[in-house]
Design an enzyme around this catalytic site. Sequence first.
Site, PDB file in Angstrom:
ATOM      1  N   ASP A   1      -4.013   0.028  -3.136  1.00  0.00           N
ATOM      2  CA  ASP A   1      -2.855   0.409  -3.468  1.00  0.00           C
ATOM      3  C   ASP A   1      -1.827  -0.522  -2.773  1.00  0.00           C
ATOM      4  O   ASP A   1      -2.076  -1.485  -1.969  1.00  0.00           O
ATOM      5  CB  ASP A   1      -2.557   1.875  -2.585  1.00  0.00           C
ATOM      6  CG  ASP A   1      -1.264   2.492  -2.886  1.00  0.00           C
ATOM      7  OD1 ASP A   1      -0.615   2.353  -4.009  1.00  0.00           O
ATOM      8  OD2 ASP A   1      -0.738   3.059  -2.134  1.00  0.00           O
ATOM      9  N   SER A   2      -0.517  -0.396  -2.847  1.00  0.00           N
ATOM     10  CA  SER A   2       0.507  -1.335  -2.224  1.00  0.00           C
ATOM     11  C   SER A   2       0.720  -0.852  -0.888  1.00  0.00           C
ATOM     12  O   SER A   2       1.037  -1.658   0.091  1.00  0.00           O
ATOM     13  CB  SER A   2       1.897  -0.881  -3.077  1.00  0.00           C
ATOM     14  OG  SER A   2       2.206   0.621  -2.966  1.00  0.00           O
TER      15      SER A   2
ATOM     16  N   GLY B   1       6.911  -0.702  -6.049  1.00  0.00           N
ATOM     17  CA  GLY B   1       7.471   0.085  -6.892  1.00  0.00           C
ATOM     18  C   GLY B   1       8.890  -0.463  -7.049  1.00  0.00           C
ATOM     19  O   GLY B   1       9.482  -0.068  -8.262  1.00  0.00           O
TER      20      GLY B   1
ATOM     21  N   CYS C   1      -2.384   2.740  -7.232  1.00  0.00           N
ATOM     22  CA  CYS C   1      -1.028   2.634  -7.386  1.00  0.00           C
ATOM     23  C   CYS C   1      -0.682   2.605  -8.786  1.00  0.00           C
ATOM     24  O   CYS C   1      -0.964   1.955  -9.561  1.00  0.00           O
ATOM     25  CB  CYS C   1      -0.689   1.040  -7.005  1.00  0.00           C
ATOM     26  SG  CYS C   1       0.929   0.673  -6.982  1.00  0.00           S
TER      27      CYS C   1
ATOM     28  N   GLU D   1       7.029   9.504   3.628  1.00  0.00           N
ATOM     29  CA  GLU D   1       6.605   8.657   4.863  1.00  0.00           C
ATOM     30  C   GLU D   1       7.424   9.008   6.116  1.00  0.00           C
ATOM     31  O   GLU D   1       6.603   8.919   7.107  1.00  0.00           O
ATOM     32  CB  GLU D   1       6.915   7.042   4.561  1.00  0.00           C
ATOM     33  CG  GLU D   1       5.974   6.532   3.358  1.00  0.00           C
ATOM     34  CD  GLU D   1       5.997   5.075   3.308  1.00  0.00           C
ATOM     35  OE1 GLU D   1       6.704   4.427   3.963  1.00  0.00           O
ATOM     36  OE2 GLU D   1       5.001   4.611   2.762  1.00  0.00           O
TER      37      GLU D   1
ATOM     38  N   CYS E   1       3.476   8.968  -8.785  1.00  0.00           N
ATOM     39  CA  CYS E   1       3.205   8.189  -7.736  1.00  0.00           C
ATOM     40  C   CYS E   1       2.534   8.925  -6.658  1.00  0.00           C
ATOM     41  O   CYS E   1       2.419   9.848  -6.350  1.00  0.00           O
ATOM     42  CB  CYS E   1       4.726   7.883  -7.042  1.00  0.00           C
ATOM     43  SG  CYS E   1       4.949   7.017  -5.465  1.00  0.00           S
TER      44      CYS E   1
ATOM     45  N   HIS F   1       2.472   8.927  -3.479  1.00  0.00           N
ATOM     46  CA  HIS F   1       3.079   9.394  -2.434  1.00  0.00           C
ATOM     47  C   HIS F   1       3.560  11.070  -2.568  1.00  0.00           C
ATOM     48  O   HIS F   1       3.761  11.950  -1.815  1.00  0.00           O
ATOM     49  CB  HIS F   1       4.496   8.796  -2.006  1.00  0.00           C
ATOM     50  CG  HIS F   1       4.245   7.532  -1.069  1.00  0.00           C
ATOM     51  ND1 HIS F   1       3.591   6.512  -1.550  1.00  0.00           N
ATOM     52  CD2 HIS F   1       4.475   7.336   0.305  1.00  0.00           C
ATOM     53  CE1 HIS F   1       3.585   5.482  -0.454  1.00  0.00           C
ATOM     54  NE2 HIS F   1       4.143   6.125   0.414  1.00  0.00           N
TER      55      HIS F   1
END
Lengths: 277, 277
Positions: free
Chosen positions: A18-19, A51, A81, A160, A192, A194
């Site tokens: 993933d990024s 992204g 990702c 985050e 996504c 996240h």
Amino acid sequence: MSTSEPPSRQDLPLGVFDSGLGGLSVVRALRACLPNENIVYLGDTARVPYGTKGKDTVVRYALACAQYLKQSQVKAIVVACNTVSAVAPAALRAEFDLPIIGVIEPGARAAVEASVTGKIGVLATAGTVASGAYPRAIASFSTRAETFAVAAPLLVPLAEEGWTTGEVPELAVTRYIKRLAGQAIDAVVLGCTHYPILRETIARVVQQELGDHVALIDSGEAAARDVLAFLSLRGLRRSAKESGTIHVRVTDLPGNFGELATRFLGESIAHVKQVDL
Amino acid sequence: MSTSEPPSRQDLPLGVFDSGLGGLSVVRALRACLPNENIVYLGDTARVPYGTKGKDTVVRYALACAQYLKQSQVKAIVVACNTVSAVAPAALRAEFDLPIIGVIEPGARAAVEASVTGKIGVLATAGTVASGAYPRAIASFSTRAETFAVAAPLLVPLAEEGWTTGEVPELAVTRYIKRLAGQAIDAVVLGCTHYPILRETIARVVQQELGDHVALIDSGEAAARDVLAFLSLRGLRRSAKESGTIHVRVTDLPGNFGELATRFLGESIAHVKQVDL
């Protein structure tokens, strides 16, 4: 099996990249389906986020990540990702002779299966939305489905920052979800890695703004189920029955690494190492 | 001067770099002080943001950016990025024989000059706060000053999303500014090049939560005034009186580049090119 023999293919680890650290939410889903698999996770934290970046840049970064995992001798690569899954699978499959499993096709198929009206909402990063990958994947599973994709760039920093419930995330999510109102949408994809961190807030807002019959689809969970099916069909599930290990590799070690990683993975991480790609 | 002669040093452009497009707010401030200077701006948009990354990674990226500007034959380098100004000036000065002007020292000095109580608040990225650069710089200008630094990671994505006024930025800014309450703070530094975009909201919240006597210091503006003083003292101001040009170089071309860049710069950009570092 003697310890000097190389491990058989089924006993090699799964590679996941993933990024950044968000993809650990996909590892969490993989652990739920496949608790005894060993996993090597690579988070390109020195260049996160992908992204907001252009396609060529993302493809270049993705090839470097996959190269690292190939050298770690993995049996398959899970592209955790969404941005990479949107723009890079063709380049990855051309370059590497390993199974490559992204998150977009599984998420799209799960949404098509869950939807009755055929109207599907997608929340994703600007890069994923711009790629048109979700509408394309959804159309490939259902000719009558219609996709409404909304870029929700603030949700990553909210996750985050740990602002997952309360007024600020509630208002931000509401502002994005309102763009999906009035379309008879009955399935919304969390496009996504996240977003599962904000799931509680997103679910509440979706219920409020779109109705309580709307299904929330986590692309990472859908991908994990596909990985399970793929490994089972190919006879590639690990033979040992004990719990698998997770080795985390990052390209930068952020100060609050442990806290963030635990938030996404849902368990603490024993093995973490910084690597240069 | 014949066109075959190399330009004299004073007629070389100023080099400015930042992790992304936020540093264009510093270019805007430079344009206000020094309208006839030519400027080469480099935004490392392929690796933005730096603010969440480790020191070694940021130093490595900063050296690559400065190397690019050196090759573009600039007369001085303005480090528009607070994160780089916090961790990399020593490495940059060791590597390059060019004047290097960061944003932190000018911002710190302006805050010390504006403060009566000696209690100074700083809003910045997590990386800048973790570096301790503002407290150090402020202490170097005043032994009695006390610095209260708050990491405000959501403000960058809010500025980039264009949510600069209204409920969401108001609540987010309030949550950060409240951490500065009750300390007799009378100067607040905007310690990130993105924050001037949110200046109206930040100013209103600061007035509300800390009082209307509190000075708001833009580190980018302070740095621009220092660049003006530096060029004047050294006789390095450009001789030609016509308006200077701005050449923008980016390492990735984001989809909404024009809109974002205009938001930071306050004028549209004629010359933009993608480069690989």
